[in-house]
Scaffold this active site. Structure first.
Site: not given
Ligand code: EPU
Length: 344
Positions: A163, A233, A329
């Site tokens: 990012r 995010s 972000e």
């Molecule tokens: N999780 C929780 N509770 C929540 C949300 C997430 O426990 O409320 C846990 C999930 O169960 C999972 C982990 O956190 O084990 C990661 O969650 P998720 O796969 O939804 O991805 P993320 O790390 O929250 C990142 C990116 C997203 C992208 C997703 C999928 C960043 C800041 N965000 O989110 O990007 O779509 O991975 O690859 O890196 C964005 O940048 O705007 C964005 C949406």
């Protein structure tokens, strides 16, 4: 060029914050973008360049010129191994992904449905489901606001990171992205590393199936900005030392972390926020999303200040619980330009 007399930015930011600006210019081609931006610069008027408005938090009336980048155009050439695409900054990112899929140039499926414009994609090196913009980028062309010249940076010169890019660092107030060059290999290599894609067989899977799966996954977890205002995010997933991670793991055996290298682990900020009991908490009209805690939503006519206050509360709570500092972000925009969350 259309110079709007109402100056409302409500429909130009996906968070749906209702503020105005002094001057609003919809620039529909490269010449208009350059003229509008250089005029503002010459007259020392604060300038805000908007693509899809999907990564900004507007906190107040903007006392300057907002230029909405609307330049369109996709040019395709090919050699034996790959397609080369030159895309104007004002194209919608998702529409561009669909264009590639429909025209049998797969590769970008994992990045489907990311809101925003093509010109904004390099700034934060958009990424999702195991893929990121940098993997496909060949070069980025921009207007240098200091010199008035066009510049082209190769992928390595863009200093892409998680990012992150040179456009968030030394070129932060200096570059207006005009077009990007991408390369898509003709040999399609599906990227099936992320959870929901793991069920596919890499021999038989099609680009359309990956695309459909990504769209369905995003639609399940992430609120549609047209229905519930948000900027995706709100925080980056924080990177901590391995020893810090192991210390947290003793207290929270279920903590979610991804190994970055021998010394560092990336934590899931959504998990931290949920664990801290913040899911659903709100300030004014802004709330933590009930399905994805990393997303802050405009539940009911939120102001940018509501959103920033909620974000500061989250940062402080996570610091107390986990000794981890979350980094915001989206860009926070004040009356005359970008601000830090603590000053907002
Ligand atoms: N999780 C929780 N509770 C929540 C949300 C997430 O426990 O409320 C846990 C999930 O169960 C999972 C982990 O956190 O084990 C990661 O969650 P998720 O796969 O939804 O991805 P993320 O790390 O929250 C990142 C990116 C997203 C992208 C997703 C999928 C960043 C800041 N965000 O989110 O990007 O779509 O991975 O690859 O890196 C964005 O940048 O705007 C964005 C949406």
């Amino acid at each position: 060029m259309d110079t709007n007399i109402y100056h409302s930015l409500a429909k130009l930011n996906t968070l749906g914050v209702d503020v105005n600006c002094d001057q609003l210019i919809h620039a529909s081609d490269r010449k208009q973008i350059v003229e509008a931006c250089l005029n503002a610069k010459c007259n020392e008027v604060p300038l805000l360049v908007l693509g899809g408005g999907s990564n900004i938090v507007l906190t107040t009336h903007f006392e300057g010129t907002v230029v909405v980048v609307g330049s369109k155009g996709i040019k395709v050439t090919e050699d034996a191994n790959a397609y080369s695409l030159v895309v104007e900054a004002g194209e919608s990112w998702h529409d561009f992904v669909v264009f590639c899929l429909v025209n049998k140039m797969p590769g970008l499926e994992n990045l489907a449905l990311i809101p925003g414009s093509v010109g904004a994609a390099p700034i934060q090196n958009i990424g999702a489901y195991g893929a990121e913009f940098a993997q496909y980028c060949e070069w980025v062309e921009y207007l240098d606001l200091e010199t008035g010249d066009y510049q082209r940076l190769s992928k390595s010169e863009c200093l892409f990171g998680y990012r992150d890019s040179i456009f968030k660092q030394v070129l932060k107030h200096r570059a207006v992205i005009l077009s990007v060059g991408l390369r898509l290999d003709k040999q399609w290599n599906p990227n099936l590393s992320y959870g929901p894609l793991k069920g596919f067989d890499c021999e038989s899977v099609t680009p359309q199936a990956v695309f459909d799966c990504i769209c369905a996954t995003r639609q399940q977890k992430l609120p549609d900005p047209k229905v519930l205002g948000n900027v995706g995010s709100f925080f980056k997933n924080p990177i901590v030392s391995k020893s810090h991670f192991e210390m947290l793991q003793q207290q929270y055996p279920d903590i979610v972390g991804y190994v970055v290298d021998d010394d560092e682990v990336k934590l899931a900020a959504g998990w931290l926020i949920e664990q801290a009991g913040l899911k659903g908490s709100s300030v004014g009209g802004a709330s933590v999303h009930s399905l994805q805690a990393l997303v802050l939503v405009n539940r009911n006519q939120a102001t940018g200040d509501d959103v920033c206050q909620l974000a500061r509360h989250i940062i402080a709570t996570i610091q107390t619980h986990f000794m981890v500092v979350l980094e915001v972000e989206p860009r926070i925009i004040g009356a005359s330009g970008q601000k830090e969350i603590d000053d907002a």
